[in-house]
Design an enzyme around this catalytic site. Structure first.
Site, PDB file in Angstrom:
ATOM      1  N   HIS A   1       0.798  -1.235   0.000  1.00 44.57           N
ATOM      2  CA  HIS A   1       0.000   0.000   0.000  1.00 44.57           C
ATOM      3  C   HIS A   1       0.825   1.276   0.000  1.00 44.57           C
ATOM      4  CE1 HIS A   1      -3.976  -1.874   0.801  1.00 44.57           C
ATOM      5  NE2 HIS A   1      -3.239  -2.803   1.391  1.00 44.57           N
ATOM      6  N   LYS A  28      -7.879  14.198   3.973  1.00 48.00           N
ATOM      7  CA  LYS A  28      -7.009  13.014   4.021  1.00 48.00           C
ATOM      8  C   LYS A  28      -5.959  13.261   5.089  1.00 48.00           C
ATOM      9  CE  LYS A  28      -6.336  13.839  -0.424  1.00 48.00           C
ATOM     10  NZ  LYS A  28      -6.317  12.773  -1.373  1.00 48.00           N
ATOM     11  N   ARG A  29      -5.169  12.234   5.439  1.00 51.15           N
ATOM     12  CA  ARG A  29      -4.091  12.453   6.392  1.00 51.15           C
ATOM     13  C   ARG A  29      -3.197  13.596   5.911  1.00 51.15           C
ATOM     14  NH1 ARG A  29      -3.434   8.625  10.781  1.00 51.15           N
ATOM     15  NH2 ARG A  29      -1.457   9.672  11.175  1.00 51.15           N
ATOM     16  N   THR A  50      -8.474   6.675  -2.131  1.00 55.47           N
ATOM     17  CA  THR A  50      -9.829   6.118  -2.226  1.00 55.47           C
ATOM     18  C   THR A  50     -10.871   7.216  -2.020  1.00 55.47           C
ATOM     19  OG1 THR A  50      -9.453   5.374   0.050  1.00 55.47           O
ATOM     20  CG2 THR A  50      -9.422   3.696  -1.657  1.00 55.47           C
ATOM     21  N   LYS A 105       1.137  14.477   0.045  1.00 54.11           N
ATOM     22  CA  LYS A 105      -0.243  14.736  -0.404  1.00 54.11           C
ATOM     23  C   LYS A 105      -0.437  16.199  -0.773  1.00 54.11           C
ATOM     24  CE  LYS A 105      -2.180  11.000   2.477  1.00 54.11           C
ATOM     25  NZ  LYS A 105      -2.867  10.078   1.557  1.00 54.11           N
ATOM     26  N   LYS A 157     -14.675   8.309  -3.877  1.00 56.07           N
ATOM     27  CA  LYS A 157     -15.897   8.694  -3.156  1.00 56.07           C
ATOM     28  C   LYS A 157     -16.425  10.018  -3.695  1.00 56.07           C
ATOM     29  CE  LYS A 157     -13.984   6.201   0.718  1.00 56.07           C
ATOM     30  NZ  LYS A 157     -13.052   6.274   1.853  1.00 56.07           N
TER      31      LYS A 157
END
Ligand code: 26V
Length: 831
Positions: A375, A566-567, A674, A572, A678
């Protein structure tokens, strides 16, 4: 093998409550009925005086009564049919709330709603009583929860195995703009969903003891200990309510004979203390998904999950099968990342030492039974455990690893003679000042399948991260692009849109999401576009009114809802979004009449407690939010909102309301993502880099319906050698102005020191994640977003086309691929 259906459970035929015969009495005025009975006999309260929490527990237990018979029947069916079983081993399951999800999957909304009305209960207030089961950090844990939903819906004989942390992911509070962590004691009150199975405990043996020293747990060498795993089962209701699978979470305890010696010598206190220490093993989830930096107790947690789960799996296998050679035909074990990789050596240990098989046979069975999913490619998140820690806790496992490695390196040298550098790179052992076991290598060598979670990620894994291993076992490598369950992430969380879709194309999409494609031609229909706009407005109003009542914050519901949730991680690139906000802020300060559609930027996410820069990013976001809020030149046009305590429930609220989804990681770093899926399924448009599954989403929807920008993964890699953020600072005025505002203290009351580490990261330290390289293209792309938003009909068309092409990202599709291509398992229907 029977073909596995992509549309397993027929819709429109609710199993509960009719099938189990309990529905009729649920909530009835009869005190023997489930709800009242729970209040009176479980809580010993008069129904009229019950607290809201007691009401929640009674309703949840009443709903549990609806599924119990099917749950028992599922177990019996599997025991009778003895099908190949699937076991999903994961240190994390980010479940969220279960009440509304179970009601939905049981198709019991009508009777439950009616019954609640009769009892004068407010379903929303009641549902809010349930704490999120936050037994995970982020994407990996939520994926595991979506997979459980799909496996049950598709009638696969599957069990999830994890740990019953008493404290899940920490609760995030914001104080003076900064993150503060608070313990999440989610089991403080009885959890209505869990069933302790005190008669099905198993044992895990360590070569050391866990002792409390100066208030902290320590490992004491050469003091072999037995830990007891207590199973706590949770029902996983498939959509339609026919299959009810099990999630089994292990709690640690000590055996009754524990420290009998000390006990007999009168050290009663010491014996009890040891029991408490044993129980502390599963007390808390490790909250740092950004580094694998060795916390020794985490290693013991991992072994505990593996030892308990495997003992349980093998006990079940042996009760229906007499020959070990049948193991790979009856058991498929999926390792969710390297965290449960010790399964390789634990299975070898059992087959060699207990079952007395020879090495070759044991190894063949092990490899054919196990499969591994990777992952992350981030080097700092790849697990490596010190050899010395193995010596302390699991010396037999270390022996086995050395022997596996000896044989493996023999094969490497045979295939690539004379290439010693390759053998060193491929080795299970990292040599150096300290010797470490490379868990990803062990997982690849000891399993028959390795997959990444999106096409680009699997490719990079194979060709870069573990290239030497992929060249040894090319046939083992594959891809399984992630997915999400449409039950929770559309049907349940977005009733307005779900109704629109069902009205337009029927309800078959709930279990066969490819059916959404039928919406594509309908996107041409102006009436449907108007309906979509109405559904989005409804979701936005629902969110804004929730926000106002719970926090007092007021946001403009007609502004663009631009979301990054998100984290918090450098890769990111929350900072890229902040830089864009500051660019817009500067433009508006220079020209307050600038015609741009109003935007509200939403951020939510937790930073690992020890990740200082991530925490500073949160502080920057809150500081920018405050300054923008107090500046009349931009107020009404821009607003920034940091939503504290991001969890599954918050995602369920915000995602339906989103217009823009930010998926802006440095290309090559986000394995899949993910939340991107959504948002797409809920009709947001994506602004994204060519990274993770976003690439495949754009392929499905057509790039015209996407806002892609920025460097590709290849460009990121090939410019790494010469990239210099100073060039952008020197040559791009807007980049420079934005950075200077941050660095000179505009957002920190004139104190330049506060955000200096952010300036250093982006400039002096070389901007590893290449924010400045992408800022120009990102800003231009956002101008196209703003322009499109001023044409609501054109926007709605693109949004509808995105929804229509999101079907591939159902976790049903992902699970179908795992089942047919990795597990060789098919459905085992329950009547
Ligand atoms: C690492 C560690 C290190 C030790 C302490 C606890 C801990 C917890 C988690 C991790 C690994 C995190 C890897 C992860 O969450 N990857 C995400 O997986 C998602 C599902 O496949 C994927 O969508 C995301 O892109 C990926 O970042």
């Amino acid at each position: 093998m029977p073909p596995i259906s992509a549309q397993p459970a027929p819709t429109g035929t609710p199993v509960a409550p009719e099938h189990n015969g309990h529905g009729k009495i649920l909530f009835s005025g009869d005190p023997n009925a489930s709800y009242e009975r729970r209040l009176v006999f479980d809580h010993v309260v008069e129904p009229k005086t019950a607290t809201i929490r007691e009401q929640f527990e009674a309703v949840a237990r009443a709903v549990r009564d609806l599924l119990t018979r099917q749950w028992l029947k599922t177990t019996q069916t599997y025991d009778r049919a003895n099908p190949k079983r699937v076991y999903y081993l994961s240190m994390e399951f980010l479940i969220g709330r279960s009440l509304t999800n179970n009601i939905t999957n049981l198709m019991a909304e009508p009777i439950v709603q009616e019954a609640m009305k009769r009892e004068g209960l407010d379903p929303i207030t009641l549902a809010e009583q349930e704490p999120d089961a936050g037994l995970g950090n982020g994407g990996l844990g939520r994926l595991a929860a979506c997979f459980l939903d799909s496996m049950a819906t598709m009638q696969l004989p599957a069990i999830g195995y994890g740990l019953r942390y008493e404290y899940g992911i920490f609760r995030q509070e914001i104080e003076n703009g900064s993150q503060v962590e608070r313990p999440d004691n989610w089991l403080r009150r009885p959890d209505p969903w869990e069933i302790p199975r005190l008669c099905e405990t198993v044992e895990a043996r360590l070569n050391c003891s866990v002792r409390i020293h100066n208030g902290a747990p320590h490992l004491e060498p050469n003091a072999p200990r037995v830990l007891v795993g207590v199973p706590y089962d949770r029902p996983i209701v498939g959509f339609g309510g026919k299959t009810v699978n099990t999630l089994r979470l292990w709690g640690a305890s000590a055996p009754d004979f524990f420290n009998l010696g000390e006990f007999n010598h009168g050290d009663f206190f010491g014996a009890v203390l040891d029991r408490v220490t044993a129980e502390s093993l599963t007390r808390v989830l490790y909250p740092d998904d950004s580094t694998a930096a060795g916390r020794r107790l985490r290693f013991v947690q991992e072994y505990f999950l593996v030892a308990c789960s495997l003992a349980d799996i093998l006990r079940r296998f042996k009760s229906s099968n007499s020959d070990w050679r049948a193991l790979p035909d009856k058991v498929a074990i999926q390792l969710n990342d390297t965290h449960p990789t010790l399964t390789v050596t634990e299975l070898m240990r059992v087959l060699l030492d207990d079952a007395r098989l020879g090495w070759d046979e044991a190894w063949d069975l092990t490899v054919r039974t196990l499969a591994y999913t990777n992952h992350t490619l981030l080097p700092e998140a790849l697990e490596r455990w010190p050899v010395e820690l193995f010596e302390l806790v699991l010396p037999r496992h270390l022996e086995l690893i050395f022997e596996i490695n000896r044989r493996f390196l023999g094969a490497v040298r045979a295939k690539f003679p004379g290439d010693e550098a390759r053998a060193e790179r491929a080795s299970l052992i990292e040599e150096g000042a300290s010797r470490n076991v490379r868990m990803a290598h062990l997982a690849i060598v000891g399993t028959h399948s390795t997959n990444g979670v999106a096409a680009i990620h699997s490719e990079l894994l194979r060709t870069r991260t573990v290239k030497d291993l992929a060249e040894m076992f090319p046939e083992r490598f594959g891809n399984k692009t992630n997915g999400i369950t449409p039950r929770r992430w559309l049907h349940l969380c977005n009733p307005a849109l779900a109704t629109l879709i069902t009205d337009a194309i029927g309800d078959g999409w709930v279990t066969d999401l490819s059916k959404l494609r039928a919406l594509a031609p309908l996107a041409e229909d102006p009436t449907l576009r108007a309906k979509f706009r109405r559904a989005k407005e409804t979701a936005k109003e629902r969110f804004t009114s929730w926000l106002q009542t719970t926090t007092g914050q007021v946001v403009n519901p007609v502004s663009i809802f631009d979301c990054q949730i998100k984290r918090i991680h450098e890769y990111k690139r929350q900072l890229l979004m902040v830089l864009h906000i500051v660019v817009l802020y500067n433009r508006l300060r220079a020209d307050p009449t600038l015609p741009i559609p109003p935007r509200t930027f939403f951020f939510a996410g937790k930073a690992a407690p020890a990740y200082t820069l991530a925490k500073l990013i949160i502080r920057l976001i809150n500081s920018v939010a405050a300054v923008i809020d107090s500046d009349p030149a931009v107020r009404g046009k821009l607003a920034v909102v940091f939503l504290p305590e991001y969890n599954v429930s918050l995602a369920e609220r915000l995602i339906p309301a989103a217009d823009v989804s930010e998926q802006i990681s440095t290309a090559g770093f986000e394995a899949s993502g993910t939340s991107n899926m959504k948002f797409m399924m809920n009709g947001a448009l994506t602004v994204g880099t060519r990274d993770g599954a976003t690439i495949e989403m754009a392929q499905e929807a057509g790039e015209d319906n996407f806002f892609l920008f920025g460097l590709t993964a290849d460009q990121v890699a090939s410019s790494r050698g010469w990239y210099d953020p100073h060039w952008h600072y020197a040559h791009e005025l807007e980049t420079r102005t934005a950075l200077d505002l941050i660095a000179l203290g505009h957002f920190s009351n004139g104190d330049p020191g506060v955000f200096a580490p952010i300036r250093d990261t982006l400039l002096t330290k070389g901007d590893y994640y290449m924010h400045l390289a992408d800022l120009g293209d990102y800003t231009r792309t956002q101008e196209h977003v703003s322009a499109l938003f001023t044409d609501p009909d054109a926007w709605a068309k693109k949004a509808l086309l995105n929804i229509a092409h999101s079907g591939r990202f159902s976790s049903d599709r992902t699970i179908h691929e795992y089942a047919t291509e990795i597990w060789g398992a098919g459905p085992c229907p329950v009547d």
